[in-house]
Motif scaffolding. Structure first.
Motif, PDB file in Angstrom:
ATOM      1  N   ALA A  17      25.290  44.829  28.110  1.00 22.24           N
ATOM      2  CA  ALA A  17      26.214  44.050  27.289  1.00 22.24           C
ATOM      3  C   ALA A  17      25.538  42.789  26.754  1.00 22.24           C
ATOM      4  O   ALA A  17      25.731  42.418  25.591  1.00 22.24           O
ATOM      5  CB  ALA A  17      27.460  43.687  28.098  1.00 22.24           C
ATOM      6  N   ALA A  18      24.742  42.134  27.589  1.00 20.13           N
ATOM      7  CA  ALA A  18      24.046  40.926  27.149  1.00 20.13           C
ATOM      8  C   ALA A  18      23.025  41.238  26.062  1.00 20.13           C
ATOM      9  O   ALA A  18      22.921  40.506  25.073  1.00 20.13           O
ATOM     10  CB  ALA A  18      23.367  40.266  28.343  1.00 20.13           C
ATOM     11  N   ALA A  23      21.541  41.089  20.402  1.00 22.76           N
ATOM     12  CA  ALA A  23      20.986  41.750  19.221  1.00 22.76           C
ATOM     13  C   ALA A  23      21.936  41.659  18.023  1.00 22.76           C
ATOM     14  O   ALA A  23      21.511  41.359  16.904  1.00 22.76           O
ATOM     15  CB  ALA A  23      20.673  43.216  19.537  1.00 22.76           C
ATOM     16  N   VAL A  24      23.225  41.880  18.261  1.00 23.07           N
ATOM     17  CA  VAL A  24      24.194  41.822  17.161  1.00 23.07           C
ATOM     18  C   VAL A  24      24.341  40.391  16.651  1.00 23.07           C
ATOM     19  O   VAL A  24      24.396  40.153  15.435  1.00 23.07           O
ATOM     20  CB  VAL A  24      25.551  42.410  17.603  1.00 23.07           C
ATOM     21  CG1 VAL A  24      26.620  42.178  16.558  1.00 23.07           C
ATOM     22  CG2 VAL A  24      25.407  43.898  17.887  1.00 23.07           C
ATOM     23  N   ALA A  25      24.389  39.418  17.556  1.00 25.38           N
ATOM     24  CA  ALA A  25      24.518  38.019  17.133  1.00 25.38           C
ATOM     25  C   ALA A  25      23.278  37.555  16.386  1.00 25.38           C
ATOM     26  O   ALA A  25      23.390  36.840  15.377  1.00 25.38           O
ATOM     27  CB  ALA A  25      24.770  37.135  18.351  1.00 25.38           C
ATOM     28  N   LEU A  26      22.104  37.956  16.856  1.00 23.16           N
ATOM     29  CA  LEU A  26      20.878  37.578  16.164  1.00 23.16           C
ATOM     30  C   LEU A  26      20.788  38.247  14.792  1.00 23.16           C
ATOM     31  O   LEU A  26      20.362  37.622  13.814  1.00 23.16           O
ATOM     32  CB  LEU A  26      19.666  37.951  17.019  1.00 23.16           C
ATOM     33  CG  LEU A  26      18.362  37.279  16.663  1.00 23.16           C
ATOM     34  CD1 LEU A  26      18.481  35.774  16.847  1.00 23.16           C
ATOM     35  CD2 LEU A  26      17.242  37.836  17.516  1.00 23.16           C
ATOM     36  N   TYR A  27      21.227  39.504  14.716  1.00 21.95           N
ATOM     37  CA  TYR A  27      21.270  40.195  13.422  1.00 21.95           C
ATOM     38  C   TYR A  27      22.213  39.468  12.457  1.00 21.95           C
ATOM     39  O   TYR A  27      21.872  39.261  11.293  1.00 21.95           O
ATOM     40  CB  TYR A  27      21.734  41.638  13.625  1.00 21.95           C
ATOM     41  CG  TYR A  27      21.992  42.375  12.335  1.00 21.95           C
ATOM     42  CD1 TYR A  27      20.943  42.917  11.610  1.00 21.95           C
ATOM     43  CD2 TYR A  27      23.277  42.527  11.844  1.00 21.95           C
ATOM     44  CE1 TYR A  27      21.167  43.583  10.422  1.00 21.95           C
ATOM     45  CE2 TYR A  27      23.513  43.195  10.656  1.00 21.95           C
ATOM     46  CZ  TYR A  27      22.459  43.715   9.946  1.00 21.95           C
ATOM     47  OH  TYR A  27      22.694  44.363   8.766  1.00 21.95           O
ATOM     48  N   VAL A  45      26.442  32.371  20.158  1.00 21.64           N
ATOM     49  CA  VAL A  45      26.714  33.634  20.845  1.00 21.64           C
ATOM     50  C   VAL A  45      25.413  34.241  21.352  1.00 21.64           C
ATOM     51  O   VAL A  45      25.357  34.771  22.470  1.00 21.64           O
ATOM     52  CB  VAL A  45      27.472  34.611  19.921  1.00 21.64           C
ATOM     53  CG1 VAL A  45      27.530  36.000  20.514  1.00 21.64           C
ATOM     54  CG2 VAL A  45      28.878  34.105  19.657  1.00 21.64           C
ATOM     55  N   ALA A  46      24.348  34.150  20.573  1.00 13.41           N
ATOM     56  CA  ALA A  46      23.052  34.672  21.018  1.00 13.41           C
ATOM     57  C   ALA A  46      22.555  33.922  22.253  1.00 13.41           C
ATOM     58  O   ALA A  46      22.085  34.538  23.218  1.00 13.41           O
ATOM     59  CB  ALA A  46      22.033  34.579  19.883  1.00 13.41           C
ATOM     60  N   VAL A  47      22.703  32.613  22.257  1.00 11.58           N
ATOM     61  CA  VAL A  47      22.288  31.814  23.412  1.00 11.58           C
ATOM     62  C   VAL A  47      23.174  32.119  24.617  1.00 11.58           C
ATOM     63  O   VAL A  47      22.693  32.220  25.753  1.00 11.58           O
ATOM     64  CB  VAL A  47      22.306  30.314  23.057  1.00 11.58           C
ATOM     65  CG1 VAL A  47      22.122  29.447  24.283  1.00 11.58           C
ATOM     66  CG2 VAL A  47      21.235  30.010  22.022  1.00 11.58           C
ATOM     67  N   ALA A  48      24.463  32.295  24.400  1.00 13.59           N
ATOM     68  CA  ALA A  48      25.379  32.623  25.494  1.00 13.59           C
ATOM     69  C   ALA A  48      25.065  33.995  26.086  1.00 13.59           C
ATOM     70  O   ALA A  48      25.244  34.204  27.290  1.00 13.59           O
ATOM     71  CB  ALA A  48      26.822  32.570  25.006  1.00 13.59           C
ATOM     72  N   CYS A  49      24.585  34.919  25.273  1.00 17.30           N
ATOM     73  CA  CYS A  49      24.186  36.237  25.796  1.00 17.30           C
ATOM     74  C   CYS A  49      22.953  36.125  26.672  1.00 17.30           C
ATOM     75  O   CYS A  49      22.828  36.851  27.670  1.00 17.30           O
ATOM     76  CB  CYS A  49      23.966  37.213  24.646  1.00 17.30           C
ATOM     77  SG  CYS A  49      25.503  37.742  23.877  1.00 17.30           S
ATOM     78  N   VAL A  50      22.043  35.230  26.337  1.00 15.15           N
ATOM     79  CA  VAL A  50      20.895  34.982  27.208  1.00 15.15           C
ATOM     80  C   VAL A  50      21.378  34.387  28.531  1.00 15.15           C
ATOM     81  O   VAL A  50      20.915  34.771  29.608  1.00 15.15           O
ATOM     82  CB  VAL A  50      19.870  34.053  26.517  1.00 15.15           C
ATOM     83  CG1 VAL A  50      18.785  33.611  27.479  1.00 15.15           C
ATOM     84  CG2 VAL A  50      19.269  34.744  25.302  1.00 15.15           C
ATOM     85  N   LEU A  51      22.351  33.477  28.469  1.00 12.10           N
ATOM     86  CA  LEU A  51      22.946  32.910  29.679  1.00 12.10           C
ATOM     87  C   LEU A  51      23.625  33.995  30.512  1.00 12.10           C
ATOM     88  O   LEU A  51      23.526  33.991  31.749  1.00 12.10           O
ATOM     89  CB  LEU A  51      23.954  31.823  29.310  1.00 12.10           C
ATOM     90  CG  LEU A  51      24.733  31.196  30.458  1.00 12.10           C
ATOM     91  CD1 LEU A  51      23.806  30.396  31.361  1.00 12.10           C
ATOM     92  CD2 LEU A  51      25.844  30.335  29.926  1.00 12.10           C
ATOM     93  N   LEU A  52      24.281  34.949  29.858  1.00  7.91           N
ATOM     94  CA  LEU A  52      24.920  36.057  30.567  1.00  7.91           C
ATOM     95  C   LEU A  52      23.884  36.904  31.303  1.00  7.91           C
ATOM     96  O   LEU A  52      24.110  37.319  32.443  1.00  7.91           O
ATOM     97  CB  LEU A  52      25.723  36.925  29.592  1.00  7.91           C
ATOM     98  CG  LEU A  52      26.431  38.140  30.175  1.00  7.91           C
ATOM     99  CD1 LEU A  52      27.474  37.706  31.193  1.00  7.91           C
ATOM    100  CD2 LEU A  52      27.071  38.958  29.076  1.00  7.91           C
ATOM    101  N   ILE A  94      30.367  42.990  19.353  1.00  9.20           N
ATOM    102  CA  ILE A  94      30.188  42.046  20.456  1.00  9.20           C
ATOM    103  C   ILE A  94      31.357  42.114  21.444  1.00  9.20           C
ATOM    104  O   ILE A  94      31.119  42.216  22.653  1.00  9.20           O
ATOM    105  CB  ILE A  94      29.956  40.618  19.917  1.00  9.20           C
ATOM    106  CG1 ILE A  94      28.634  40.572  19.140  1.00  9.20           C
ATOM    107  CG2 ILE A  94      29.936  39.600  21.049  1.00  9.20           C
ATOM    108  CD1 ILE A  94      28.365  39.266  18.431  1.00  9.20           C
ATOM    109  N   PRO A  95      32.624  42.063  21.001  1.00 13.78           N
ATOM    110  CA  PRO A  95      33.706  42.210  21.991  1.00 13.78           C
ATOM    111  C   PRO A  95      33.693  43.557  22.708  1.00 13.78           C
ATOM    112  O   PRO A  95      34.019  43.628  23.894  1.00 13.78           O
ATOM    113  CB  PRO A  95      34.982  42.041  21.163  1.00 13.78           C
ATOM    114  CG  PRO A  95      34.579  41.282  19.972  1.00 13.78           C
ATOM    115  CD  PRO A  95      33.169  41.682  19.693  1.00 13.78           C
ATOM    116  N   VAL A  96      33.293  44.614  22.010  1.00 14.19           N
ATOM    117  CA  VAL A  96      33.203  45.926  22.656  1.00 14.19           C
ATOM    118  C   VAL A  96      32.129  45.890  23.746  1.00 14.19           C
ATOM    119  O   VAL A  96      32.327  46.402  24.853  1.00 14.19           O
ATOM    120  CB  VAL A  96      32.913  47.030  21.621  1.00 14.19           C
ATOM    121  CG1 VAL A  96      32.572  48.342  22.287  1.00 14.19           C
ATOM    122  CG2 VAL A  96      34.095  47.192  20.682  1.00 14.19           C
ATOM    123  N   ALA A  97      31.002  45.252  23.454  1.00 15.73           N
ATOM    124  CA  ALA A  97      29.938  45.123  24.452  1.00 15.73           C
ATOM    125  C   ALA A  97      30.403  44.284  25.639  1.00 15.73           C
ATOM    126  O   ALA A  97      30.055  44.571  26.787  1.00 15.73           O
ATOM    127  CB  ALA A  97      28.695  44.502  23.819  1.00 15.73           C
TER     128      ALA A  97
END
Length: 121
Positions: A17-18, A23-27, A45-52, A94-97
């Motif tokens: 999911a992260a 990937a989607v946020a960076l795209y 959101v991309a930074v928060a996914c790295v935090l996740l 992103i919400p699906v992930a």
């Protein structure tokens, strides 16, 4: 220490999911005509996914106790935050992930609920 199957599956789903969210946020942040090109929201959101992903790795290492519960709660808040921000960015993958990540968090945290009953003779 060997990890059980739900714990391994849960951490794989959270990391997946992260990675998908990142990937989607960076795209969306880099690609023109997405509507959010270069915005702070997509980058956030991309930074928060790295935090996740970091929280997932910390959660795998945490033993039973207060720190594990704290990490589970923080991970849950981050999952909902990323999912909500992804919906506001109109990047619905992103919400699906993050729903997949929530399933992974439930599988990962289910090991901490079981008490350790050992028979002593």
């Amino acid at each position: 220490m060997l990890q059980s199957q739900p714990s391994r599956l849960g951490s794989i789903l959270l990391l997946l999911a992260a990675v998908v969210g990142f990937a989607v946020a960076l795209y969306a942040w880099l690609t023109p005509l997405t509507g959010v090109t270069g915005t702070i929201g997509a980058l956030g959101v991309a930074v928060a996914c790295v935090l996740l992903a970091l929280l997932t790795l910390l959660l795998r290492r945490a033993s039973r106790g207060g720190m594990r519960v704290f990490l589970i709660v923080i991970t849950l808040v981050v999952l909902f935050g990323i999912g909500f921000a992804g919906a506001l960015l109109h990047q619905y993958a992103i919400p699906v992930a993050m729903v997949v990540g929530l399933i992974g968090l439930i599988a990962l945290s289910s090991n901490s609920v079981r008490p350790d009953h050992r028979v002593r003779a």
